[in-house]
Write a protein that holds these residues in place. Structure first.
Motif, PDB file in Angstrom:
ATOM      1  N   THR A 417       0.823  -1.201   0.000  1.00 25.60           N
ATOM      2  CA  THR A 417       0.000   0.000   0.000  1.00 25.60           C
ATOM      3  C   THR A 417       0.864   1.260   0.000  1.00 25.60           C
ATOM      4  N   LEU A 418       1.968   1.200   0.714  1.00 32.59           N
ATOM      5  CA  LEU A 418       2.854   2.368   0.760  1.00 32.59           C
ATOM      6  C   LEU A 418       3.490   2.617  -0.603  1.00 32.59           C
ATOM      7  N   TYR A 419       3.921   1.531  -1.222  1.00 32.67           N
ATOM      8  CA  TYR A 419       4.499   1.658  -2.552  1.00 32.67           C
ATOM      9  C   TYR A 419       3.474   2.265  -3.507  1.00 32.67           C
ATOM     10  N   ARG A 420       2.231   1.858  -3.338  1.00 30.79           N
ATOM     11  CA  ARG A 420       1.196   2.346  -4.257  1.00 30.79           C
ATOM     12  C   ARG A 420       0.822   3.794  -3.976  1.00 30.79           C
ATOM     13  N   LEU A 421       0.933   4.228  -2.745  1.00 33.48           N
ATOM     14  CA  LEU A 421       0.693   5.652  -2.456  1.00 33.48           C
ATOM     15  C   LEU A 421       1.720   6.484  -3.224  1.00 33.48           C
ATOM     16  N   GLN A 422       2.933   6.002  -3.200  1.00 36.23           N
ATOM     17  CA  GLN A 422       4.015   6.666  -3.921  1.00 36.23           C
ATOM     18  C   GLN A 422       3.725   6.694  -5.426  1.00 36.23           C
ATOM     19  N   GLN A 442       2.269  13.194   2.353  1.00 37.03           N
ATOM     20  CA  GLN A 442       2.194  13.401   3.804  1.00 37.03           C
ATOM     21  C   GLN A 442       1.578  12.193   4.486  1.00 37.03           C
ATOM     22  N   ARG A 443       0.560  11.649   3.857  1.00 34.72           N
ATOM     23  CA  ARG A 443      -0.046  10.439   4.434  1.00 34.72           C
ATOM     24  C   ARG A 443       0.952   9.296   4.436  1.00 34.72           C
ATOM     25  N   LEU A 444       1.661   9.203   3.324  1.00 34.60           N
ATOM     26  CA  LEU A 444       2.680   8.162   3.228  1.00 34.60           C
ATOM     27  C   LEU A 444       3.680   8.328   4.372  1.00 34.60           C
ATOM     28  N   ALA A 445       4.054   9.573   4.622  1.00 40.46           N
ATOM     29  CA  ALA A 445       5.039   9.845   5.668  1.00 40.46           C
ATOM     30  C   ALA A 445       4.533   9.355   7.022  1.00 40.46           C
ATOM     31  N   ILE A 446       3.263   9.571   7.275  1.00 42.20           N
ATOM     32  CA  ILE A 446       2.713   9.141   8.564  1.00 42.20           C
ATOM     33  C   ILE A 446       2.803   7.627   8.701  1.00 42.20           C
ATOM     34  N   HIS A 447       2.435   6.925   7.633  1.00 44.69           N
ATOM     35  CA  HIS A 447       2.532   5.459   7.692  1.00 44.69           C
ATOM     36  C   HIS A 447       3.974   5.024   7.890  1.00 44.69           C
ATOM     37  N   LEU A 448       4.863   5.735   7.233  1.00 47.52           N
ATOM     38  CA  LEU A 448       6.274   5.366   7.354  1.00 47.52           C
ATOM     39  C   LEU A 448       6.771   5.583   8.784  1.00 47.52           C
TER      40      LEU A 448
END
Lengths: 498, 185
Positions: A417-422, A442-448
């Motif tokens: 999912t993170l890869y796909r957000l990117q 920014q959302r990706l950053a939060i998950h990271l």
């Protein structure tokens, strides 16, 4: 020939193959092995054997008699084991489209009697454009020499360099005078631009030469081109992709190492995925060595090569996304045949698919999603193995109760999912939707952050800002986020520098 | 259809993670969240004297996924210091005061911004407070000398202002972006 051949295995057929399938398999093989086409003695031998096999199998009576004489068919799991996981045990009877995730796992049933790795037939295609000057070139030279020294007598390593044109530094010969070759590598100098097609084509020819010169049949070797580049190629991308398709059909894989930040990641990803190869990001020159050596090790661990999934989707089913989680993470083009790459001895091949299913009919009890066959060849086996059947079906249920997906699928998806957000952020930038892209990062950053990936999270936030200010990614940030999130998919491995 | 509890995006049924914001859609299986499994680097605060000792242990529990609906008690606020790019996750407390420690003064804000040039930027010793109120996060200026701004608008002192995900606040000249964790509204 070591043992008496099985006519079916010889033609890569299952025992229940139809007459039509037998005919087609025979013609394919005959065309490939015809004495007009090849002058290898071994191919000729094989050619005679398939004649014999076809004479038996094409005749119903002879075939029945032959079948009766055969020992029981080896189970499909004897060489390669297949395991299928679904995100849900049942699909729901609903009026809406629904998603289902399928995880395919293939592992080597390692045979104790064949411990040796198949011979390698590799070509290193090295970018020697001006920008490689300095540390990058030094590390590349040192690593190439290291690889040469590691070769076994049965391996072949050729080296091609390119800038505006290509030059074969080391041809695919078997008699290697190590000292001379090392001197040739040391002499490499940087100059000129980057035209990848030039190098790729020469590399392809060297690998073909490597096939002929060692008189084993091509299926016995692991054939691979490793492209190292630090730049963009202009205008010849299509020709490169065309060549990659051709290479894939010849059983040659291509992997790309992109050094630094200026290379075209989308292009290299695609080039590699067409052949089942992988693309790798090398952020600093000093990392070239271990990444290249690791690639080399992986190729030495190949158990089954060129595994290819030929499939047909059922009506009302779409394959939206396919991703190889292991052994080397990478996006796969959504088309049949799917070239999945090799199955390694010590690492399973894992493919995650996202399928979208239109509402099942009112009377339907079982829906079929996908049917197909996995083909692969195990180089240490005398013949290619029979295709492994794959048939994805799910029962339909009326209740839409909560179903707990298998842990493995959840794990994989939480990272994917993170890869796909990117991916989406990249698409949004390309479409001019900067605010959305920036929010997504920014959302990706939060998950990271939640996953303990602070360095990468910070990169994502910096890029989010960058996009708002300059309406584009920095090349460095984009690659770090892409390959950093991709690396999260691999257990216990980190690619992200940051 | 499944509606993402975090961003309200409608996804196909059968989806396990929101395709828009990446939030996990199935609460019942939250134990599988990698943050719960992977224990490495659990939200340790960055190299600064932010009251690390008091927050890390709570943050560890905080890194576990929220059960079912995101109640306010489970929310996580993240401060993104825009100038330095640093990220400061806050633990699950109800209230944080923001300010800077100054020698010889007994004032101790919960979050000390000294490492981020708070003094140069005109941050007061007790500048503002972040507080959870029901499902919301609010900020209140504590009568600072140089003021607190949200998205460029100066706040009246002692009056609570509701923050949204992505808001930029200025404490004097120190710019901080406020981010909420996915299960937060």
């Amino acid at each position: 020939m070591s043992k008496k051949s099985d006519h079916y295995a010889l033609l890569s057929l299952r025992r229940d193959a139809s007459s039509e399938e037998i005919r087609r398999a025979y013609y394919d093989a005959a065309r490939r092995l015809h004495p007009d086409k090849t002058d290898s003695a071994r191919d000729y031998e094989l050619f005679l054997e398939i004649q014999e096999a076809y004479q038996v199998l094409a005749d119903l009576k002879k075939r029945a008699k032959y079948d009766a004489s055969l020992p029981p068919e080896p189970a499909e799991g004897d060489l390669i084991r297949q395991n299928i996981l679904y995100s849900r045990q049942e699909v729901t009877r609903t009026r809406e489209p629904q998603l289902i995730y399928v995880l395919l796992e293939y592992s080597a049933a390692v045979d104790e009697s064949s411990p040796s790795a198949p011979p390698l037939n590799l070509c290193l295609v090295l970018d020697r454009s001006t920008s490689m000057r300095g540390k990058s070139m030094d590390v590349v030279k040192a690593t190439a020499i290291q690889l040469l020294r590691r070769l076994r007598p049965e391996d072949t390593l050729s080296i091609v360099t390119f800038s505006d044109r290509a030059e074969t530094i080391i041809p695919a010969t078997e008699n290697i005078e190590l000292k001379k070759l090392e001197a040739r590598i040391q002499m490499l100098q940087t100059s000129g631009g980057t035209e990848i097609f030039q190098g790729l084509e020469s590399g392809y020819n060297e690998v073909l030469r490597g096939l002929k010169e060692s008189c084993a049949a091509p299926t016995r070797q692991v054939n691979h081109i490793i492209l190292l580049t630090d730049g963009r190629t202009y205008g010849d991308e299509e020709r490169c992709l065309e060549l990659a398709r051709k290479a894939a059909e010849d059983g040659i894989g291509i992997s790309g190492l992109g050094i630094g930040n200026e290379w075209n990641d989308d292009f290299l990803d695609k080039l590699a995925s067409l052949t089942g190869g992988s693309s790798l990001y090398v952020s600093r020159p000093q990392d070239i060595q271990h990444i290249l050596l690791e690639k080399f090790n992986n190729l030495s661990q190949v158990y089954a090569k060129e595994s290819t999934l030929e499939f047909k989707l059922s009506e009302g089913v779409d394959l939206r996304y396919a991703f190889r989680l292991q052994p080397e993470a990478g996006l796969l083009p959504v088309e049949s045949p799917l070239r999945l790459g090799p199955i390694l001895k010590d690492s399973d091949l894992k493919i995650l698919m996202e399928l979208i299913l239109q509402p099942p009919g009112d009377q339907t009890e079982i829906v079929s999603l996908l049917e197909g066959e996995l083909k692969a060849s195990v180089p240490t086996q005398p013949y290619s193995l029979p295709p492994i059947r794959i048939n994805l079906v799910r029962p339909v249920s009326n209740s839409s109760g909560l179903q707990t997906p298998p842990e493995e699928i959840l794990q994989a998806l939480s990272h994917l999912t993170l890869y796909r957000l990117q991916e989406q952020a990249c698409l949004e930038v390309a479409a001019g939707d900067y605010t959305k892209a920036s929010q997504r990062l920014q959302r990706l950053a939060i998950h990271l952050i939640e996953q303990g990936e602070r360095g990468l999270a910070r990169t994502a936030l910096l890029e989010a800002e960058n996009i708002q200010r300059k309406y584009e990614f920095t090349e460095e940030g984009k690659k770090q986020i892409k390959y950093g999130t991709r690396a999260l998919l691999l257990p216990g491995q980190k690619e992200s520098p940051a | 259809m499944i509606i993402c509890p975090n961003c309200q995006h409608k996804d196909f049924s059968g989806a396990l993670f929101c395709s828009q914001c990446g939030a996990q859609l199935m609460a019942a299986v939250s134990s599988a969240m990698p943050s719960g499994l992977r224990q490495k680097d659990p939200m340790v605060t960055i190299s600064s004297n932010v009251s690390t000792s008091s927050t890390t242990s709570k943050q560890k529990t905080g890194s576990k996924p929220a059960p079912s609906t995101g109640s306010a008690g489970e929310a996580r606020i993240i401060l993104h210091l825009l100038e330095s790019g640093q990220i400061l996750p806050l633990a699950e407390r109800m209230e944080f005061s923001l300010g800077r420690v100054s020698e010889g003064q007994p004032i101790m804000p919960d979050i000390d911004l000294t490492p981020y040039k708070a003094y140069d930027k005109g941050v007061s010793r007790l500048h503002a407070v972040l507080r959870r109120v029901k499902n919301k996060i609010v900020i209140m200026d504590l009568g600072s000398s140089n003021g607190t701004y949200v998205n460029g608008n100066r706040l009246s002192p002692q009056i609570e202002h509701v923050l949204s995900h992505g808001d930029t606040i200025h404490l004097g000249k120190l710019k901080i972006q406020i981010l909420f964790s996915p299960d937060e509204k």
